[in-house]
Design an enzyme around this catalytic site. Structure first.
Site, PDB file in Angstrom:
ATOM      1  N   CYS A  90      88.760  58.925 -17.217  1.00 20.99           N
ATOM      2  CA  CYS A  90      89.624  57.908 -18.029  1.00 20.99           C
ATOM      3  C   CYS A  90      89.414  57.854 -19.511  1.00 20.99           C
ATOM      4  O   CYS A  90      90.472  57.507 -20.304  1.00 20.99           O
ATOM      5  CB  CYS A  90      89.242  56.505 -17.610  1.00 20.99           C
ATOM      6  SG  CYS A  90      87.458  56.047 -17.794  1.00 20.99           S
ATOM      7  N   HIS A 384      85.164  51.711 -17.166  1.00 21.88           N
ATOM      8  CA  HIS A 384      86.549  52.134 -17.281  1.00 21.88           C
ATOM      9  C   HIS A 384      87.221  52.141 -18.578  1.00 21.88           C
ATOM     10  O   HIS A 384      87.377  50.907 -19.137  1.00 21.88           O
ATOM     11  CB  HIS A 384      87.434  51.693 -16.058  1.00 21.88           C
ATOM     12  CG  HIS A 384      88.786  52.172 -16.067  1.00 21.88           C
ATOM     13  ND1 HIS A 384      88.727  53.610 -15.495  1.00 21.88           N
ATOM     14  CD2 HIS A 384      90.048  51.870 -15.884  1.00 21.88           C
ATOM     15  CE1 HIS A 384      90.193  54.048 -15.761  1.00 21.88           C
ATOM     16  NE2 HIS A 384      90.857  52.865 -15.708  1.00 21.88           N
ATOM     17  N   ASN A 406      96.993  51.752 -18.341  1.00 25.90           N
ATOM     18  CA  ASN A 406      95.947  52.297 -17.538  1.00 25.90           C
ATOM     19  C   ASN A 406      96.475  53.720 -17.081  1.00 25.90           C
ATOM     20  O   ASN A 406      97.404  54.222 -17.589  1.00 25.90           O
ATOM     21  CB  ASN A 406      95.866  51.405 -16.320  1.00 25.90           C
ATOM     22  CG  ASN A 406      94.495  51.634 -15.524  1.00 25.90           C
ATOM     23  OD1 ASN A 406      93.742  52.529 -16.088  1.00 25.90           O
ATOM     24  ND2 ASN A 406      94.286  50.713 -14.549  1.00 25.90           N
TER      25      ASN A 406
END
Length: 465
Positions: A90, A384, A406
């Site tokens: 991520c 994250h 995202n």
């Protein structure tokens, strides 16, 4: 016979005494515990409901499940949503999202998508070297030393921070996604990572033995290079040979090529798209209420390359972090940011709010830890990274809600995005990377102070995945 009987009695007595040592659950204590838990009619109903339903479905706060307001008063230009699949990259997706957004803003009409597979190859090779060199540097310490165990426990991982994007991209350049698309092992890293970890641990033990045997430094360095050759080969098999030269034409937002085809190396493509050295242009800030604000901290061994940059950050109250984020977004610039994303997250709606789920009513208890308490006890921390893209401001300029891009695919949440309430943002947002132009002189000066060194075992300093 008497001796045998006496031995049996002593053994039985010793066993009973061992069971009754202070701190254990005694029969009397168990009775008290059970007295407090006489099932009520509602408890039986909940138990029956939970037997066939998820906890979150039953704890969902219907008073908070109103239609989402998707308007944002300050929003950067939209770009395509990425998908990290079954990997912990991520940090790389968020970092490259920022870089491609900066390129689109600078060129106005051109777009680019960077290859994650390409940069991930070098990330894994560099982390392998970091582990092996760390083992050499600590080779005279016992195997159970905390730092030695750190290298063997974490020889390799997918995670990281924006510092890794900066160090790796500057050193190895970037290539377009079309030139080096994702492989299966890039999208599904667990098996590849497990196999390479085993090899690194084997190599690490050999290097420790060479240090213990008093081998010359040049011989140890030569053997380490041979070991990295094996790791390189394993990465080529799984991720593909790194691109050295390619041709490319830039496209507009509609996908039409509007520049002539040119020949690039990864380094020249980096210069064309990023245009400057990233290190030195940004600062990383953190909200850690356990530690003093307006102090700078550095996390030892939290880097992607042995000769790269440790993760250095300025600890700030949320009010200061919010103001820098707002200034950047108002200027059309997205930001790398990271969160404890699983807390109070309504995945179906793509909405994070502290009142999404009422676990207290469901379980008949309370959850009263502060943000500092949650960090200290490993109950919460940055897990994250996502790309901060928008904020909705009230009339007085204070944030009402935020939005991030995202990296879980375009079908997730709000068309690949996540909306976060202001109260959730303050509780579960941890890191922000911001260009220095949006930071006050006072805070820039604070960032340059001698950092306090902290160790990577700290509960807040886990890598973003």
């Amino acid at each position: 016979m008497r001796k045998l009987l006496l031995a049996s009695v002593l053994a039985l007595t010793t066993g009973v005494m061992a069971q009754q040592q202070a701190g254990g659950i005694t029969p009397q204590m168990l009775q008290e515990i059970q007295k407090q838990n006489t099932p009520s009619v509602s408890d039986r109903a909940l138990r029956n409901a939970l037997a066939a339903n998820s906890i979150d479905e039953l704890a969902k706060n219907q008073d908070n499940a109103v239609a989402l307001d998707t308007y944002f008063s300050v929003e950067t230009k939209k770009q395509s949503i990425t998908d990290q699949k079954s990997s912990g990259r991520c940090w790389m997706f968020s970092g490259l999202n920022v870089l491609r957004a900066n390129f689109a803003k600078r060129t106005d009409s051109l777009t680019v998508s960077f290859s994650h597979d390409y940069l991930f190859f070098w990330d894994q090779l560099e982390k392998a070297n970091l582990m092996l060199q760390g083992v050499i540097d600590t080779g005279k310490k016992p195997i159970d030393d905390q730092r030695v165990q750190f290298f063997f426990h974490h020889p390799l991982n997918d995670g990281g921070t924006f510092c890794g994007v900066a160090d790796l991209a500057e050193k190895y350049g970037l290539v377009p996604y079309e030139v080096r698309p994702e492989t299966y092992s890039a999208n599904n890293t667990s098996r590849m990572s497990s196999i390479i970890k085993s090899k690194l641990r084997e190599h690490g033990l050999e290097l420790r033995r060479m240090v213990a045997a008093g081998k010359k430094a040049k011989d140890i360095e030569k053997r380490k290079t041979q070991m990295l050759g094996e790791i390189y080969h394993m990465l080529v098999i799984t991720l593909g040979e790194p691109v050295r030269e390619f041709t490319y034409a830039f496209k507009n937002k509609d996908g039409k090529a509007i520049t002539e085809v040119k020949k690039y190396t990864p380094k020249s493509f980096y210069e064309e798209t990023v245009g400057e050295a990233l290190n030195g242009t940004f600062i990383m800030v953190m909200n850690d209420p356990r530690r003093d604000y307006y102090k700078t901290y550095e996390v030892e061994y939290d880097r992607h390359t042995y000769d790269g940059h440790n993760w250095k950050y300025l600890n700030l109250p949320m009010e200061d972090i919010e103001q820098m984020a707002i200034a950047s977004l108002k200027d059309g610039r997205k930001l790398y940011s990271s969160y404890d994303v699983a807390k109070q997250l309504d995945r179906k709606r793509g909405y994070a709010d502290t009142e999404n789920f009422d676990y207290e009513s469901l379980f008949g208890t309370t959850f009263n830890m502060t943000k500092a308490d949650r960090i200290s006890t490993f109950d919460s921390g940055s897990t994250h990274a996502m790309t901060l893209t928008a904020v909705d401001l009230a009339a007085d300029g204070k944030p009402l809600k935020w939005k991030v891009e995202n990296s879980w695919g375009g079908d997730w949440g709000q068309k690949g995005c996540l909306i976060m309430s202001a109260r959730w943002f303050r509780e579960y947002m941890f890191r922000l990377v911001v260009n220095k132009k949006y930071v006050s002189e006072k805070l820039l000066k604070a960032y340059e102070q001698q950092p306090v060194m902290v160790m990577p075992e700290d509960p807040l300093f886990q890598v973003d995945e």
